[in-house]
Design a protein around this motif. Structure first.
Motif, PDB file in Angstrom:
ATOM      1  N   GLU A  32       3.251   6.855   1.071  1.00 57.38           N
ATOM      2  CA  GLU A  32       2.690   6.986   2.498  1.00 57.38           C
ATOM      3  C   GLU A  32       1.593   6.401   2.833  1.00 57.38           C
ATOM      4  O   GLU A  32       1.353   5.719   3.905  1.00 57.38           O
ATOM      5  N   ALA A  33       0.468   6.499   1.906  1.00 53.33           N
ATOM      6  CA  ALA A  33      -0.688   5.779   2.248  1.00 53.33           C
ATOM      7  C   ALA A  33      -0.537   4.031   2.236  1.00 53.33           C
ATOM      8  O   ALA A  33      -1.087   3.350   2.941  1.00 53.33           O
ATOM      9  N   ILE A  34       0.388   3.515   1.237  1.00 53.73           N
ATOM     10  CA  ILE A  34       0.517   2.244   1.371  1.00 53.73           C
ATOM     11  C   ILE A  34       1.097   1.769   2.797  1.00 53.73           C
ATOM     12  O   ILE A  34       0.644   0.658   3.515  1.00 53.73           O
ATOM     13  N   GLN A  35       2.099   2.717   3.433  1.00 48.80           N
ATOM     14  CA  GLN A  35       2.797   2.342   4.716  1.00 48.80           C
ATOM     15  C   GLN A  35       1.728   1.936   5.592  1.00 48.80           C
ATOM     16  O   GLN A  35       1.958   1.314   6.535  1.00 48.80           O
ATOM     17  N   SER A  36       0.783   3.070   5.507  1.00 42.36           N
ATOM     18  CA  SER A  36      -0.299   3.203   6.665  1.00 42.36           C
ATOM     19  C   SER A  36      -1.423   2.380   6.363  1.00 42.36           C
ATOM     20  O   SER A  36      -2.483   2.506   7.010  1.00 42.36           O
ATOM     21  N   ALA A  84      -7.455   2.747  -0.045  1.00 36.67           N
ATOM     22  CA  ALA A  84      -8.185   3.558  -0.884  1.00 36.67           C
ATOM     23  C   ALA A  84      -7.739   4.741  -1.384  1.00 36.67           C
ATOM     24  O   ALA A  84      -7.771   5.312  -2.447  1.00 36.67           O
ATOM     25  N   THR A  85      -6.941   5.297  -0.634  1.00 36.17           N
ATOM     26  CA  THR A  85      -6.161   6.759  -0.911  1.00 36.17           C
ATOM     27  C   THR A  85      -5.100   6.240  -1.974  1.00 36.17           C
ATOM     28  O   THR A  85      -4.954   6.948  -2.853  1.00 36.17           O
ATOM     29  N   ASN A  89       1.722  -4.379  -6.242  1.00 37.06           N
ATOM     30  CA  ASN A  89       0.362  -3.596  -5.933  1.00 37.06           C
ATOM     31  C   ASN A  89       0.155  -3.407  -4.407  1.00 37.06           C
ATOM     32  O   ASN A  89       0.736  -4.139  -3.491  1.00 37.06           O
ATOM     33  N   PRO A  90      -0.208  -2.194  -4.063  1.00 33.94           N
ATOM     34  CA  PRO A  90      -0.371  -1.866  -2.674  1.00 33.94           C
ATOM     35  C   PRO A  90      -0.462  -2.782  -1.665  1.00 33.94           C
ATOM     36  O   PRO A  90       0.049  -2.953  -0.770  1.00 33.94           O
ATOM     37  N   GLN A  91      -1.524  -3.741  -1.661  1.00 26.77           N
ATOM     38  CA  GLN A  91      -2.132  -4.531  -0.867  1.00 26.77           C
ATOM     39  C   GLN A  91      -1.077  -5.756  -0.638  1.00 26.77           C
ATOM     40  O   GLN A  91      -1.006  -6.595   0.167  1.00 26.77           O
TER      41      GLN A  91
END
Length: 443
Positions: free
Chosen positions: A315-319, A323-324, A357-359
């Motif tokens: 969810e944090a990656i999608q938004s 940092a979260t 990775n998230p980014q």
């Protein structure tokens, strides 16, 4: 899943990752390959360098030919210099007052000043001469490369560094060493979700303190870091080429440690994290303020189930709340990012932005999440001293997550429906569940 061929290549290039080291311990074929490489290294260390079978000087006829050719070049220079001198003499004799006495004084002062500076700093003069020569060639690329070479490598090491290493039985090889400036963070305690730079320095400062130095006294300052190849090998069960990292501020050593492979480190006394921390990895994190399970983000996560952590991660990656997402990594996992694509640097400067990775993810949605069996509950790379963190995990689980994902840059991964395996750990009994690793295969 780690392949034997990849591990063997890493063995020969001395670039084993902690996961590869763990693989070597359980694979007889790769273990034999490791022993073979170690045997070759020992044999070469003991082998005397043979003397050449004949003189390497050129034949007398070649020397005579070169000398004669040099004479013509000297004559050519003298003729050219003579013509130039004649022209200058003509100007002085035909144009009285061409140069004033004031100009003569300025010229003499400038010459004396330049000569004095070169006498005080011959190394700088040599470097300047080399760069001037490149400038005459009007080759901008070569100039930049040469400047980079002069700034980053050298074979003349500071005697203070030699003495410091010698105190503990280490000897520089004499080969070129890496030199770089490093700005220390203002604090060695990281904020949740921030790149774990403070954690790096807090951990490595243990090694500096073991020899009476303390890097934390220079927080926020820019220092010089030397990475020096050593003749001796630090053998903690895995014999590999070893380097010493020495930090200097204003010409004085302020910190030093040994390192080899990927992420293996110890003090110059060969004492590793477990020897020096006097606590488990999880307890040391709490004692040093790297985590806080009573307040802040870590405290809020304490009651979350592993499934909730994984769902919150995506969810944090999608938004784009990176940092979260990073705060949901265990500190052990965060520390692996120090050595991802760090090149010649002491550590990578930021989170890796490629792969899974998230980014590098532009869209992700969880389709399914299932717990799977942990095939081997062992701590990677805990068998060699340099990798030991004395991790005493309070919990370890593994999940398979199926997601619909789209990447910003595709490097081996594909858009669409993908399945990943995620390892979850509790670093202490009071700690929340955190992500320990993410991979395309189970472990």
């Amino acid at each position: 899943m780690i392949q034997c061929q990849d591990v063997k290549e890493a063995i020969w290039s001395a670039d084993l990752t902690p996961e590869m080291i763990e693989h070597v311990l359980t694979c007889s074929e790769c273990e034999q390959e490791q022993k073979l490489v170690q045997g070759i290294g020992i044999t070469l260390d003991l082998e005397d360098i043979p003397m050449p079978s004949r003189s390497l000087l050129p034949a007398r006829a070649e020397i005579v030919k070169a000398v004669n050719a040099h004479r013509w070049r000297r004559l050519s220079r003298y003729v050219t210099a003579g013509l130039a001198a004649a022209c200058v003499l003509l100007v002085f004799t035909q144009v009285p007052g061409f140069l004033s006495s004031k100009g003569d004084d300025a010229l003499r002062n400038q010459t004396a000043s330049t000569s004095g500076e070169q006498a005080k700093n011959p190394d700088q003069a040599i470097a300047s001469e080399r760069l001037d020569d490149l400038g005459n060639r009007n080759d901008l690329t070569a100039i930049n490369e040469q400047k980079k070479e002069l700034a980053s490598t050298s074979s003349t090491i500071d005697p203070q560094i030699v003495n410091l290493l010698g105190t503990y039985g280490w000897t520089p090889t004499g080969d070129s060493f890496q030199m770089q400036t490093v700005t220390l963070p203002d604090s060695f305690i990281d904020q949740p979700g921030a790149y774990p730079l403070g954690l790096y320095w807090a951990k490595h400062n243990l090694y500096a303190k073991d020899i009476g130095l303390d890097v934390s006294r220079h927080q926020g300052e820019t220092v010089v870091a030397y990475t020096v190849p050593l003749k001796e090998m630090w053998d903690d069960g895995l014999k590999m080429n070893t380097t010493a990292v020495v930090l200097e501020k204003d010409g004085n050593p302020i910190g030093a440690w040994l390192q080899k492979g990927t992420g293996m480190a110890a003090s110059l006394k060969k004492r590793d994290f477990t020897d020096l921390a006097k606590a488990s990895w999880g307890d040391w994190l709490v004692q040093n303020g790297q985590v806080n399970y009573k307040q802040g983000p870590d405290a809020q996560m304490v009651g979350w189930t592993p499934e909730q952590v994984i769902l919150k991660y995506y969810e944090a990656i999608q938004s784009s709340d990176y940092a979260t997402a990073y705060a949901l990594y265990s500190k052990g996992y965060q520390s692996t990012f120090w050595h991802m694509n760090n090149g010649e640097k002491l550590y990578a400067q930021s989170w890796d932005k490629g792969g899974n990775n998230p980014q590098n993810i532009s869209f992700v949605q969880v389709i399914d999440l299932q717990e799977t069996e942990v095939s081997n509950k062992s701590l990677p790379a805990e068998s060699y001293k340099g990798s030991r963190l004395n991790r005493q995990l309070a919990g370890e689980l593994q999940f398979q997550v199926t997601v619909s994902v789209q990447y910003k840059t595709q490097l081996g991964q594909q858009d669409g429906i993908n399945a990943f395996f995620i390892g979850m750990v509790k670093e202490t009994s009071q700690a929340p569940w955190k992500i320990e690793w993410i991979d395309g295969s189970p472990r």
